[in-house]
Design a protein around this motif. Structure first.
Motif, short mmCIF file in Angstrom:
data_model
loop_
_atom_site.label_atom_id
_atom_site.label_comp_id
_atom_site.label_asym_id
_atom_site.label_seq_id
_atom_site.Cartn_x
_atom_site.Cartn_y
_atom_site.Cartn_z
N LEU A 1 0.90 -1.45 0.13
CA LEU A 1 0.41 -0.07 0.24
C LEU A 1 0.80 1.33 0.07
O LEU A 1 0.47 2.23 -0.20
N LEU A 2 2.26 1.26 0.74
CA LEU A 2 3.12 2.47 0.87
C LEU A 2 3.75 2.48 -0.21
O LEU A 2 5.04 3.70 0.19
N GLY A 3 4.46 1.39 -1.24
CA GLY A 3 5.27 1.26 -1.75
C GLY A 3 4.89 2.13 -3.02
O GLY A 3 6.26 2.40 -3.71
N GLY A 4 4.52 3.71 -3.03
CA GLY A 4 3.84 4.78 -3.23
C GLY A 4 3.75 4.38 -4.75
O GLY A 4 3.63 4.79 -5.91
N GLY A 5 2.89 3.01 -5.70
CA GLY A 5 2.41 2.56 -6.83
C GLY A 5 1.28 2.79 -6.93
O GLY A 5 1.00 3.46 -6.06
N ARG A 6 0.87 1.61 -7.67
CA ARG A 6 -0.44 1.47 -8.01
C ARG A 6 -1.16 1.85 -6.66
O ARG A 6 -2.92 2.13 -6.68
N ALA A 7 -1.20 0.59 -6.08
CA ALA A 7 -2.14 0.53 -4.66
C ALA A 7 -2.40 1.65 -3.97
O ALA A 7 -3.55 2.33 -3.20
N LEU A 8 -1.75 2.57 -3.06
CA LEU A 8 -1.81 4.10 -2.83
C LEU A 8 -2.56 4.99 -3.53
O LEU A 8 -3.61 5.33 -2.98
N LEU A 9 -2.44 4.88 -4.85
CA LEU A 9 -3.04 5.64 -5.23
C LEU A 9 -4.74 5.21 -5.63
O LEU A 9 -5.86 5.73 -5.79
N LEU A 10 -5.30 3.75 -5.44
CA LEU A 10 -6.40 3.34 -5.86
C LEU A 10 -6.64 3.66 -4.42
O LEU A 10 -8.61 3.69 -4.57
N LEU A 11 -6.56 3.93 -3.50
CA LEU A 11 -7.31 4.08 -1.52
C LEU A 11 -8.19 5.14 -2.02
O LEU A 11 -9.80 5.09 -2.30
N PRO A 12 -7.76 6.15 -2.51
CA PRO A 12 -8.33 7.63 -2.81
C PRO A 12 -9.44 6.80 -4.09
O PRO A 12 -10.66 7.42 -4.09
N VAL A 13 -9.25 6.54 -4.59
CA VAL A 13 -10.30 6.04 -6.27
C VAL A 13 -11.29 5.65 -5.20
O VAL A 13 -12.47 4.91 -5.55
N PHE A 14 -11.19 4.57 -4.16
CA PHE A 14 -11.90 3.24 -4.40
C PHE A 14 -12.89 4.03 -3.13
O PHE A 14 -13.99 3.49 -2.90
N LEU A 15 -12.69 4.86 -2.08
CA LEU A 15 -12.92 5.55 -1.15
C LEU A 15 -13.88 7.07 -2.26
O LEU A 15 -15.49 6.59 -1.96
#
Length: 410
Positions: free
Chosen positions: A294-308
């Motif tokens: 999640l905190l690796g700065g990749g796609r996962a971190l960008l997806l968090l606000p998208v999912f919210l």
């Protein structure tokens, strides 16, 4: 011994979490589940490295998941959510499912249909268990707004489980539908049995053993849970569906056979569930949470606000548009925010997705992270809106008071 040490740490976290909820309540009402998951993350391999999951812990965690869904099924009161309210709630969820599937398949990025289903169904869920205590404390639960919220939340818990059973069975859609219908018929048979009058000895044994080591009613509840889990597994359906059905059936049996004892029996089952199995599941979810992804700065971190935002767009918007007409704009907005609050089923769905190898660790972490933010933010805003609405309802009509004063002086 490693399993024992991890279990001790998990239970320490389970005890610490309610204390933190109590300590922070005056500044920020943080839901208990958030502390359980966050503390699990801190104790897990990505932060302190004190705890790791293992075979024994995983078995207990899966039992906790089954108990969580069982209690969610038990909570639903279909006698209060019938008619137009239920129809509108069902249609709003079906629209959300269509939007969620479209968003899930788009975000899956070639990961296959099943990955899109896991993401899409997670976006359509509602954390009814997190919402009900807030409505109960505010006095809204037994009013019109509480009834509508319960209807929307019930469908938001029941719908995703049905969707997963239909879409993730690995069978052709027609065959999946036949199997699901077979399960529904067997469940209907169990419901019919549950509604039939029970012999006097059944209630007598429940009452007699409530405070003894026999605990007949609690053992009966656990038998219902395990039996429905077994039935779902035999039919190749998701065990969540069996757990949910067990909750519905058990409520009917206990309220029909022993109405005076049903609440006490439920409190005993909740003590076992919320006192041990359910917090264990949430803490293990935190331990297995892929914080690095999640905190690796990749796609996962960008997806968090998208999912919210998708929780609001996929789940909240259809609820706002299809809410009962007697709710004003402020109440519709509060209802949409409550409906968009999603964590327990998100955790359950992503856990299953990762276990099946269909959902990536990063996507699962982003979904769970967005769910945690949703239970922190959305209910707080919704409760503030409801407080203003109640204040407006109680505000005196100044014009009416002046007219009354004029009549009295005349």
């Amino acid at each position: 011994m490693a399993h024992t040490g991890t279990l001790v740490l998990i239970m320490f976290i389970a005890v610490l979490a309610p204390l933190l909820v109590h300590a922070t309540a005056r500044w920020l009402p943080v839901p208990l589940v958030v502390f359980e998951i966050v503390l699990g993350i801190v104790a897990g391999p990505d932060v302190l490295g004190w705890a790791n999951s293992g075979e024994v812990i995983d078995v207990l965690s899966h039992l906790g998941l089954a108990m969580l869904i069982f209690l969610a099924g038990y909570e639903i009161k279909f006698d209060r959510i019938r008619g137009d309210t239920l129809t509108r709630s069902a249609w709003s969820w079906l629209v959300a499912l269509a939007l969620g599937m479209a968003a899930g398949l788009l975000l899956a990025q070639g990961g296959g249909f099943e990955r899109g289903v896991y993401i899409g169904t997670a976006l359509t869920s509602t954390a009814l268990g997190a919402i009900l205590p807030m409505l109960r404390e505010s006095g809204d639960l037994n009013g019109r707004f509480g009834t509508v919220t319960m209807a929307v939340g019930s469908v938001g818990e029941f719908g995703p489980i049905i969707a997963m059973a239909l879409l993730l069975s690995g069978r052709a859609p027609a065959r999946s539908a036949v199997v699901l219908i077979a399960f529904a018929l067997l469940t209907a048979g169990a419901v019919f049995w549950a509604l039939r009058p029970k012999p006097p000895w059944f209630a007598a044994v429940i009452d007699k053993t409530l405070h003894s080591s026999a605990q007949f009613a609690v053992r009966f509840v656990m038998l219902m849970l395990v039996a429905m889990l077994g039935l779902a597994e035999v039919l190749g359906l998701d065990v969540l569906l069996g757990a949910f059905a067990a909750g519905l059936i058990t409520r009917l049996v206990l309220q029909g056979a022993a109405p005076d004892s049903s609440e006490l029996v439920l409190s005993k089952v909740e003590a076992m569930g919320f006192g041990f199995l359910v917090p264990l599941f949430y803490v293990v979810t935190g331990i297995e949470f892929d914080l690095k992804a999640l905190l690796g700065g990749g796609r996962a971190l960008l997806l968090l606000p998208v999912f919210l935002l998708l929780f609001l767009a996929v789940r909240g918007l259809p609820v706002w548009l299809l809410a009962p007409k007697d709710l004003d704009r402020r109440d519709r907005t509060a209802l949409a925010l409550f409906a968009s609050t999603a964590l327990p089923l998100v955790v359950a769905i992503t856990t299953l997705g990762v276990d099946d190898g269909k959902l990536g660790e990063g996507e699962a972490a982003a979904l769970v992270g967005a769910g945690m933010v949703s239970v922190l933010v959305f209910p707080l805003i919704a409760m503030r809106m409801r407080m203003r609405a109640r204040g407006r309802e109680k505000a005196p009509d100044r014009g009416a008071e002046e007219r009354a004063d004029g009549v009295e002086s005349w």
